[in-house]
Design an enzyme around this catalytic site. Structure first.
Site, PDB file in Angstrom:
ATOM      1  N   ASP A  81       0.814  -1.214   0.000  1.00 24.03           N
ATOM      2  CA  ASP A  81       0.000   0.000   0.000  1.00 24.03           C
ATOM      3  C   ASP A  81       0.847   1.263   0.000  1.00 24.03           C
ATOM      4  O   ASP A  81       1.314   1.705   1.051  1.00 24.03           O
ATOM      5  CB  ASP A  81      -0.920  -0.024   1.223  1.00 24.03           C
ATOM      6  CG  ASP A  81      -1.930   1.115   1.205  1.00 24.03           C
ATOM      7  OD1 ASP A  81      -2.139   1.702   0.121  1.00 24.03           O
ATOM      8  OD2 ASP A  81      -2.499   1.406   2.260  1.00 24.03           O
ATOM      9  N   ASP A 286      -1.608   5.494  -5.622  1.00 19.57           N
ATOM     10  CA  ASP A 286      -1.815   4.553  -4.521  1.00 19.57           C
ATOM     11  C   ASP A 286      -1.908   3.129  -5.046  1.00 19.57           C
ATOM     12  O   ASP A 286      -2.862   2.779  -5.734  1.00 19.57           O
ATOM     13  CB  ASP A 286      -3.099   4.951  -3.777  1.00 19.57           C
ATOM     14  CG  ASP A 286      -3.329   4.118  -2.529  1.00 19.57           C
ATOM     15  OD1 ASP A 286      -2.498   3.234  -2.227  1.00 19.57           O
ATOM     16  OD2 ASP A 286      -4.344   4.349  -1.853  1.00 19.57           O
TER      17      ASP A 286
END
Ligand code: NAG
Ligand code: NAG
Ligand code: NAG
Ligand code: NAG
Ligand code: NAG
Ligand code: NAG
Length: 404
Positions: A81, A286
């Site tokens: 992440d 992201d």
């Protein structure tokens, strides 16, 4: 991190690679950063310049790092992440845990677990008694709360040829956590964000503040994806696009500047309608968000123009702002280009629509009034690099199915 829930009926294989090449950074540098590298396998006396792992896809559009924690090592699968910083895994005792297939980590059984005391300089969270704690909320209402601790993290090579261990990784032992739409494969989150708590920052004495990933498209999850820390080991052929990262002290995102989006020959400017989105650094790249999240106006323009170009009637779903099609073999998705500062990134079909199963394909964009995100569907089949010294993100069109 924002995991978009969808089901894919796709089989996949699981594996890991550790690329083993030339030199490690000087020892003094490693010591000054407080981390040393230990190569456990006796056959590997040379230290690697990069650490490359193959990612395990889960069915929800997240790419998972297969590693282990503790002594003896216990396997974990944590979402890679780049939109968050704290590394955490679920730990016993569970006050509130989501269910996971792998056994939940029990720190009492690990000889290398060290709880982080409150008087440690690394304790940036709160205190409960003498134990340093953390808490984090994600944009999709997922969260994690627990104790901060250090442990040995071990990453694996293909077919177990090699292991590389980092003895004192700061992480969160979660006693209360929730992941939206988990399919029970994920045991935690690996933060690849910009702050000192992230895995990237913690292993940077060994590999520098650089990482790369190459995600295979959702329609090809049977092929592994790759994540590499350190130098890009994949040569320099082909053109690479670079765009600057804007950091914002109020969050840990890698913020890029999206000037606009072209669909065919129509160009739409980025026009955020939230006062909190500044023109510079208006979108966060992201790896842990699935769909690309755009301001409502831009989303509507892009959606309308794409759907006008597609000669198939969309499926009707009154509950969804999303737009989906069945039997797309007969149509061509129009060319879409993301205009970042200094980098016009051309998207292909697998970046624009995602396979929802049963022959249904849906647009890989969704609207927001809040923080925009450049999601991982848009990033598939690009070698995406983050260089935190130069503060740039790079994109290189790549067949990620041929990387591993
Ligand atoms: C994780 O890596 C280990 C060691 O290579 C392997 O035995 C295990 O099957 C992998 N797990 C997954 C889910 O891929
Ligand atoms: C782990 O620790 C718990 C609590 O101390 C114990 O009940 C359990 O048997 C241990 N498991 C293993 C595999 O050692
Ligand atoms: C933190 O507190 C413990 C217990 O009071 C003490 O032994 C230790 O030396 C302290 N460490 C630091 C870095 O102050
Ligand atoms: C997370 O959100 C909850 C509910 O809005 C809030 O009470 C809590 O303080 C937040 N935690 C953090 C660490 O921001
Ligand atoms: C943002 O723009 C969209 C489309 O013009 C509009 O529907 C929405 O109300 C706007 N939101 C705000 C907070 O201005
Ligand atoms: C829309 O939502 C309603 C209520 O949740 C549900 O009954 C209905 O089946 C949904 N329709 C579609 C097409 O998903």
């Amino acid at each position: 991190m924002t995991i978009f829930s969808f089901t894919l009926l796709i089989a996949f294989s699981l594996a890991i690679t550790l690329t083993q090449t030339s030199l490690l950074r000087p020892e003094a540098e490693a010591k000054s950063g407080g981390f040393s590298i230990e190569l456990i396998h006796p056959a590997s006396k040379r230290s690697p310049a990069s650490l490359s792992t193959e990612l395990v896809p889960d069915l929800l559009g997240v790419y998972l790092i297969n590693f282990s924690v503790g002594t003896p090592p216990k396997f974990q699968l944590a979402g890679a992440d780049s939109g968050s910083d704290i590394n955490w895994i679920q730990c016993e005792p569970c006050v509130q845990c989501y269910s996971q297939h792998l056994p939940i980590f029990n720190s009492l059984n690990s000889s290398t677990y060290k709880a982080l005391p409150c008087n440690s300089s690394k304790c940036l969270g709160e205190c409960h008694g003498s134990q340093c704690t953390y808490g984090t909320n994600y944009t999709d209402q997922s969260y994690s709360y627990g104790d901060l601790a250090t442990e040995i993290f071990t990453f694996y090579s293909p077919q177990g040829f090699q292991e590389i261990s980092f003895p004192d990784i700061l992480f969160g032992c979660a006693h209360r956590s929730k992941l939206q739409n988990t399919d029970q494969m994920t045991t935690g989150i690996m933060g690849l964000g910009i702050s000192p708590m992230s895995l990237v920052s913690q292993i940077s004495p060994a590999f520098g503040k650089k990482f790369f990933y190459c995600f295979v498209p959702l329609a090809q999850l049977d092929v592994p994806s790759t994540l590499t820390f350190g130098e890009n080991a994949w040569g320099s052929t082909g053109s690479v696009l670079f765009t600057p990262i804007h950091s914002n002290p109020s969050n840990s995102f890698y913020l890029l500047t999206l000037l606009g989006i072209s669909v065919g020959d129509k160009r739409f400017d980025f026009f955020g309608n939230s006062s909190t989105i500044s023109p510079e650094g208006n979108i966060a790249i992201d790896s842990g968000t699935t769909l690309t999240v755009l301001p409502t106006l831009l989303y509507n323009q892009v959606k309308t123009t794409i759907s006008q170009a597609i000669n198939v009637e969309p499926l009707v779903n009154e509950n969804s702002t999303n737009i989906c099609y069945k039997d797309l073999n007969a149509f061509d998705v129009p060319p879409v280009t993301m205009h970042f500062i200094a980098a016009d990134v051309p998207l292909s079909k697998d970046n624009i629509i995602w396979p929802a199963g049963q022959g249904i394909w849906c647009l890989a964009f969704r609207p927001t009034e809040n923080q925009p995100f450049y999601g991982n569907v848009a990033q598939t089949n690009f070698l995406v690099g983050y260089d935190l010294n130069k503060m740039i993100v790079s994109f290189k069109a790549t067949d990620c199915t041929k990387m591993a």
